[in-house]
Write a protein that holds these residues in place. Structure first.
Motif, PDB file in Angstrom:
ATOM      1  N   ILE A   1      -6.762 -13.628 -42.595  1.00 26.48           N
ATOM      2  CA  ILE A   1      -7.139 -15.285 -42.162  1.00 26.48           C
ATOM      3  C   ILE A   1      -8.785 -15.513 -42.582  1.00 26.48           C
TER       4      ILE A   1
ATOM      5  N   TYR B   1     -10.910 -12.660 -40.866  1.00 30.78           N
ATOM      6  CA  TYR B   1     -10.105 -12.203 -39.607  1.00 30.78           C
ATOM      7  C   TYR B   1      -8.931 -11.450 -40.095  1.00 30.78           C
TER       8      TYR B   1
ATOM      9  N   TRP C   1      -6.498 -11.041 -32.417  1.00 34.43           N
ATOM     10  CA  TRP C   1      -7.346 -10.998 -33.684  1.00 34.43           C
ATOM     11  C   TRP C   1      -8.733  -9.966 -33.697  1.00 34.43           C
ATOM     12  N   GLY C   2      -8.848  -9.835 -34.781  1.00 36.61           N
ATOM     13  CA  GLY C   2     -10.018  -8.852 -34.966  1.00 36.61           C
ATOM     14  C   GLY C   2     -11.113  -9.696 -34.666  1.00 36.61           C
TER      15      GLY C   2
END
Lengths: 110, 115
Positions: free
Chosen positions: B39, B98, B105-106
């Motif tokens: 994303i 991301y 999430w990273g």
């Protein structure tokens, strides 16, 4: 133009209850569950609510979610100053075959 | 608990390929219940889903219409990671990228497309 519609801003005073709406369509919210994310400036979004109304471990029960038809809502009760952040709704869209998001709501704690 | 660690360059020249990697710990890229997404977020586009890869007895990939034809997301089972390749980038691809399972999430990678 985001697929899901959220108000750009919301506000409340400490201790108040605020709600943030998220409007979609039959191909996304109408058929699938809704996630809510909280994001502070410069950081990644954090999952706040999944499956319409489920809180991951560690999320205070002041946060709650609901869904009706093609709309969803996030409610924050007993507002704290640290709740000031951006909030996003998201759902899978069966027509677009994609995750779709709201444009985000900036919550200000007055 | 699941953690995602992103790596890759923060500056890409126009017309070149943006490549990012996401290393998974606490879960498997071959999980039959997870899907691994990329994303991006920019002031002009907001949060924009780019695509995902997932394993359900075989590998599946799904991509956003906005980047279809330019994007590839590949799993690497030997390293338990997945990658994003976005070809023919323009300044409009400048964003924070991301990787996410949609739960976790990273930290995000700021990618600037500029000569």
């Amino acid at each position: 133009q985001s697929v899901l519609t959220q108000p750009p801003s919301a506000s409340g005073t400490p201790g108040q209850r605020v709600t943030i709406s998220c409007s979609g369509s039959s191909s996304n919210i109408g058929r699938n569950t809704v996630n809510w994310y909280q994001q502070f400036p410069g950081t990644a979004p954090k999952l706040l609510i999944h499956s319409n109304n489920q809180r991951p471990s560690g999320v205070p029960d002041r946060f709650s979610g609901s869904k009706s038809g093609t709309s969803a809502s996030l409610a924050i009760s007993g507002l704290h100053s640290e709740d000031e952040a951006d909030y996003y709704c998201a759902a899978w869209d069966d027509s677009l075959i994609a995750w779709v998001f709201g444009g985000g709501t900036k919550l200000t704690v007055l | 608990q699941v953690q995602l660690q992103q790596s890759g360059p923060g500056l890409v020249k126009p017309s070149q390929t943006l490549s990012l990697t996401c290393s998974i710990s606490g879960d498997s890229v071959s999980s039959k219940s997870a899907a691994w997404n990329w994303i991006r977020q920019s002031p002009s586009r907001g949060l924009e889903w780019l695509g995902r890869t997932y394993y359900r007895s075989k590998w599946f990939n799904e991509y956003a219409v906005s980047v279809k034809g330019r994007v590839k997301i590949n799993p690497d089972t030997s390293k338990n990671q997945f990658s994003l390749q976005l070809n023919s980038v323009t300044p409009e691809d400048t964003a924070v990228y991301y990787c996410t399972s949609m739960d976790v999430w990273g930290k995000g990678t700021t990618v600037t497309v500029s000569s």
